[in-house]
Design a protein around this motif. Structure first.
Motif, PDB file in Angstrom:
ATOM      1  N   ARG A 175       0.826  -1.201   0.000  1.00 42.18           N
ATOM      2  CA  ARG A 175       0.000   0.000   0.000  1.00 42.18           C
ATOM      3  C   ARG A 175       0.861   1.253   0.000  1.00 42.18           C
ATOM      4  N   GLY A 176       0.378   2.288  -0.665  1.00 48.41           N
ATOM      5  CA  GLY A 176       1.093   3.547  -0.683  1.00 48.41           C
ATOM      6  C   GLY A 176       0.149   4.727  -0.810  1.00 48.41           C
ATOM      7  N   ILE A 177       0.677   5.907  -0.588  1.00 48.95           N
ATOM      8  CA  ILE A 177      -0.072   7.148  -0.790  1.00 48.95           C
ATOM      9  C   ILE A 177       0.844   8.125  -1.519  1.00 48.95           C
ATOM     10  N   ASP A 178       0.252   9.179  -2.072  1.00 45.39           N
ATOM     11  CA  ASP A 178       1.058  10.251  -2.642  1.00 45.39           C
ATOM     12  C   ASP A 178       0.566  11.574  -2.094  1.00 45.39           C
ATOM     13  N   VAL A 179       1.507  12.491  -1.865  1.00 43.57           N
ATOM     14  CA  VAL A 179       1.194  13.726  -1.160  1.00 43.57           C
ATOM     15  C   VAL A 179       1.864  14.928  -1.809  1.00 43.57           C
ATOM     16  N   SER A 180       1.334  16.095  -1.482  1.00 43.27           N
ATOM     17  CA  SER A 180       1.929  17.368  -1.886  1.00 43.27           C
ATOM     18  C   SER A 180       1.628  18.371  -0.772  1.00 43.27           C
ATOM     19  N   ARG A 181       1.903  19.633  -1.018  1.00 46.41           N
ATOM     20  CA  ARG A 181       1.667  20.647   0.010  1.00 46.41           C
ATOM     21  C   ARG A 181       0.208  20.713   0.426  1.00 46.41           C
ATOM     22  N   TYR A 182      -0.689  20.288  -0.445  1.00 50.22           N
ATOM     23  CA  TYR A 182      -2.118  20.328  -0.131  1.00 50.22           C
ATOM     24  C   TYR A 182      -2.494  19.375   0.992  1.00 50.22           C
ATOM     25  N   ASN A 183      -1.612  18.425   1.298  1.00 50.65           N
ATOM     26  CA  ASN A 183      -1.890  17.460   2.361  1.00 50.65           C
ATOM     27  C   ASN A 183      -1.372  17.895   3.721  1.00 50.65           C
ATOM     28  N   GLY A 184      -0.744  19.062   3.783  1.00 51.49           N
ATOM     29  CA  GLY A 184      -0.269  19.572   5.067  1.00 51.49           C
ATOM     30  C   GLY A 184       0.736  18.632   5.719  1.00 51.49           C
ATOM     31  N   ASN A 185       0.519  18.329   7.018  1.00 51.57           N
ATOM     32  CA  ASN A 185       1.441  17.485   7.772  1.00 51.57           C
ATOM     33  C   ASN A 185       1.016  16.013   7.789  1.00 51.57           C
ATOM     34  N   LEU A 186       0.309  15.600   6.771  1.00 47.44           N
ATOM     35  CA  LEU A 186      -0.226  14.243   6.734  1.00 47.44           C
ATOM     36  C   LEU A 186       0.852  13.182   6.920  1.00 47.44           C
ATOM     37  N   VAL A 187       1.996  13.355   6.289  1.00 46.52           N
ATOM     38  CA  VAL A 187       3.048  12.348   6.371  1.00 46.52           C
ATOM     39  C   VAL A 187       3.501  12.146   7.813  1.00 46.52           C
ATOM     40  N   ALA A 188       3.571  13.217   8.570  1.00 44.47           N
ATOM     41  CA  ALA A 188       4.006  13.124   9.968  1.00 44.47           C
ATOM     42  C   ALA A 188       3.012  12.347  10.826  1.00 44.47           C
ATOM     43  N   GLU A 189       1.753  12.299  10.422  1.00 53.17           N
ATOM     44  CA  GLU A 189       0.724  11.634  11.205  1.00 53.17           C
ATOM     45  C   GLU A 189       0.605  10.143  10.914  1.00 53.17           C
ATOM     46  N   ILE A 190       1.359   9.659   9.953  1.00 51.64           N
ATOM     47  CA  ILE A 190       1.332   8.240   9.605  1.00 51.64           C
ATOM     48  C   ILE A 190       2.076   7.433  10.662  1.00 51.64           C
ATOM     49  N   ASP A 191       1.502   6.305  11.045  1.00 47.79           N
ATOM     50  CA  ASP A 191       2.201   5.409  11.969  1.00 47.79           C
ATOM     51  C   ASP A 191       2.123   3.980  11.442  1.00 47.79           C
ATOM     52  N   ALA A 192       2.656   3.060  12.219  1.00 47.49           N
ATOM     53  CA  ALA A 192       2.759   1.667  11.769  1.00 47.49           C
ATOM     54  C   ALA A 192       1.411   1.047  11.453  1.00 47.49           C
ATOM     55  N   SER A 193       0.345   1.537  12.110  1.00 45.90           N
ATOM     56  CA  SER A 193      -0.982   0.953  11.892  1.00 45.90           C
ATOM     57  C   SER A 193      -1.500   1.216  10.479  1.00 45.90           C
ATOM     58  N   ASP A 194      -0.924   2.191   9.799  1.00 45.82           N
ATOM     59  CA  ASP A 194      -1.345   2.493   8.433  1.00 45.82           C
ATOM     60  C   ASP A 194      -0.772   1.494   7.422  1.00 45.82           C
ATOM     61  N   SER A 195       0.226   0.736   7.832  1.00 42.37           N
ATOM     62  CA  SER A 195       0.798  -0.341   7.014  1.00 42.37           C
ATOM     63  C   SER A 195       1.161   0.104   5.600  1.00 42.37           C
ATOM     64  N   LEU A 196       1.844   1.236   5.504  1.00 40.80           N
ATOM     65  CA  LEU A 196       2.252   1.738   4.198  1.00 40.80           C
ATOM     66  C   LEU A 196       3.659   1.262   3.851  1.00 40.80           C
ATOM     67  N   THR A 197       3.855   0.960   2.585  1.00 40.23           N
ATOM     68  CA  THR A 197       5.171   0.539   2.103  1.00 40.23           C
ATOM     69  C   THR A 197       5.883   1.665   1.376  1.00 40.23           C
ATOM     70  N   PHE A 198       5.120   2.518   0.686  1.00 46.03           N
ATOM     71  CA  PHE A 198       5.752   3.597  -0.061  1.00 46.03           C
ATOM     72  C   PHE A 198       4.923   4.874   0.017  1.00 46.03           C
ATOM     73  N   ILE A 199       5.619   5.996  -0.056  1.00 47.77           N
ATOM     74  CA  ILE A 199       4.985   7.320  -0.096  1.00 47.77           C
ATOM     75  C   ILE A 199       5.671   8.116  -1.198  1.00 47.77           C
ATOM     76  N   VAL A 200       4.870   8.642  -2.107  1.00 42.93           N
ATOM     77  CA  VAL A 200       5.392   9.456  -3.204  1.00 42.93           C
ATOM     78  C   VAL A 200       5.016  10.910  -2.954  1.00 42.93           C
ATOM     79  N   CYS A 201       5.975  11.795  -3.011  1.00 41.96           N
ATOM     80  CA  CYS A 201       5.675  13.205  -2.762  1.00 41.96           C
ATOM     81  C   CYS A 201       5.984  14.050  -3.998  1.00 41.96           C
ATOM     82  N   LYS A 202       5.216  15.107  -4.126  1.00 36.89           N
ATOM     83  CA  LYS A 202       5.422  16.020  -5.243  1.00 36.89           C
ATOM     84  C   LYS A 202       6.713  16.786  -5.043  1.00 36.89           C
ATOM     85  N   ALA A 203       7.523  16.818  -6.095  1.00 36.72           N
ATOM     86  CA  ALA A 203       8.779  17.551  -6.042  1.00 36.72           C
ATOM     87  C   ALA A 203       8.688  18.875  -6.787  1.00 36.72           C
TER      88      ALA A 203
END
Length: 264
Positions: free
Chosen positions: A56-84
């Motif tokens: 599972r993965g998600i993708d984020v940009s500035r529109y997601n605010g601090n979403l990445v910081a709020e992720i923990d192990a329970s979200d079971s994510l393998t990859f995160i793609v961010c806008k560059a």
């Protein structure tokens, strides 16, 4: 990229679905990779999880605010793609923060560039590459996001049909972009787009050599694959834009295959 938890495929279904998501190099036809597959600088390093599974993965940009910081192990994510980056000079203001946080979370990182069809493709590629280079090498190959918002937008009050798109030029320019990124990075870039957009604008079969990250929200057990990628299948499926992390919606992405292949 566009923005519910959702059940994942498992067992035999996952293995069958992997054939849709993964390009099959032993098949001939328009999607068969030739010299591009040899561009990978180093082979992917096998991991303890180097078997076909759901990731599972998600993708984020500035529109997601601090979403990445709020992720923990329970979200079971393998990859995160961010806008560059975007266009020829826009750098996502949260890019450095997101990249650093992703590293701290211990998940695989990826980067994408939002492509503008009206901007010079080589300039965009060089800008994207310089942006991600400054942050260090990501785990996943570079990704280009091309969709409806990539096209010139109509004047206020005018319908979208008022904008005439030269499809042949669009395809030629996008090919210039991906080839330049491939040359700079030594990796085969991924194309992110939607099914309808691909069937209208990305009809040249040469694009099938580039892995597809498909945004397709039909809710069906299997994605509707654009014609150009019918033979090769897709690499990642963005199944919905309404996946929730702490009640904040974001994109939900599914990869079925070997974890090490996400690095290729």
């Amino acid at each position: 990229m566009k923005r519910n938890s959702i059940q994942l495929l498992s067992g035999v279904a996952a293995i069958a679905f992997a054939c849709l998501l993964q390009s099959c190099s032993d098949k001939g036809g328009k999607g068969d990779r030739t010299d591009s597959s040899a561009v990978n600088a180093t082979p992917a390093t096998p991991t303890d999880n180097d078997i076909i599974e759901n990731y599972r993965g998600i993708d984020v940009s500035r529109y997601n605010g601090n979403l990445v910081a709020e992720i923990d192990a329970s979200d079971s994510l393998t990859f995160i793609v961010c806008k560059a980056s975007e266009g020829i000079n826009y750098r996502d203001p949260d890019y450095d923060k997101n990249r650093e946080t992703i590293k701290q979370k211990g998940v695989l990182s990826g980067n994408y560039h939002f492509y503008h069809t009206a901007d010079d493709p080589a300039t965009q590629a060089n800008f994207f590459w310089s942006t991600i280079q400054a942050a260090g090498k990501p785990d996943m190959p570079p990704i280009v996001d091309i969709e409806q918002g990539s096209l010139p937008q109509p004047a206020k009050g005018k319908p979208a049909s008022s904008i005439k798109v030269d499809i042949q030029k669009l395809q030629k320019d996008l090919l210039t972009f991906v080839q330049q990124i491939e040359k700079l990075s030594g990796r085969v870039p991924i194309i992110y787009t939607g099914e309808a957009f691909a069937n209208q604008y990305l009809t040249n079969e040469i694009f099938a050599k580039y892995p597809l990250w498909l945004a397709e929200y039909s809710g069906k057990p299997r994605p509707v694959i654009p014609v150009t990628w019918k033979t090769t299948g897709i690499k990642i499926w963005q199944k919905t834009d309404k996946y929730n992390i702490d009640s904040k919606p974001t994109d939900y992405d599914l990869y079925v295959g070997k974890k090490s292949d996400l690095l290729k």
